[in-house]
Design a protein around this motif. Sequence first.
Motif: not given
Length: 280
Positions: A168-190
Amino acid sequence: MATKKKRTPNAQNDSWVVIAADSVIDTQKQDCDPDFVRLRNPSTDEASLYMLGSGDGQLYEVKAFEEDFHSWFVGQTVQRDGKLLFVTQMDPLYLILPYMIKSGREGKFQPVDQVVKDEDFPVSSRLLSCTRSLTSLHHIAEEKEVGGLKFHRYSEERTLNWLKKKVERTVVALKKKNICVGEGVKSTTYVRVKSESDNQEEDYLRYAHGLISEYVSEELSKALLKHLGLPELKSPKETEPPSKPPKKMTAAQKSLAKVDKTGMKPMSSFFSPKTKAEKK
């Protein structure tokens, strides 16, 4: 006649190029230098490189980036080992956890200094000197105090709750840094290529679960996935539609299949365009 100069072999040295925070190599507060050690990896159960700093008060993970035909210029010398080491702080509880799980199979409370012992990696006992080790054991074990001495027994429930908080803390950190994840993301540029409405919470949970799983065993990773309420993803073969059953052959087709076709031309050869004969 010109003679070739003999090339002197490069002297071996222990220099490495390391990227780390200034606090990692700050020896003003401690009399000893940081120490690179090999410890049992909690995920692979094999040896991995770590670093103990601040007089064994802090544990650091060491990741190596390596390329072929790569070297460094260090001062006036050439460092043949072209690795680039990344040193980041790590929770020592991850490395203590496998020993607690192993001792927990006996089902009894034990002193932690008798639990964290490893003949193959004797340095593992130094993990208990880390600042957060003894004060954090209640996250993965039950505690009992007898005569001023503390005893511990592994608790899967506490461990899963502790790992869930890590996710859960990792999720908060990912969102705070605006890092998008999931199938709808280009892995090279996020960079997200779908609309924001498609950004589901499950994508973040799965991504964070994958990051945490790099520090635990596969069995514990699966248990954590279930604890998070996430179903296991099926492999592509499991999601493919079943192949069509072979058609039944008629009696005539079966008898034709038994005929010796040696020297016979295929039917397609009678309908192919004729090639013009070459002129002599």
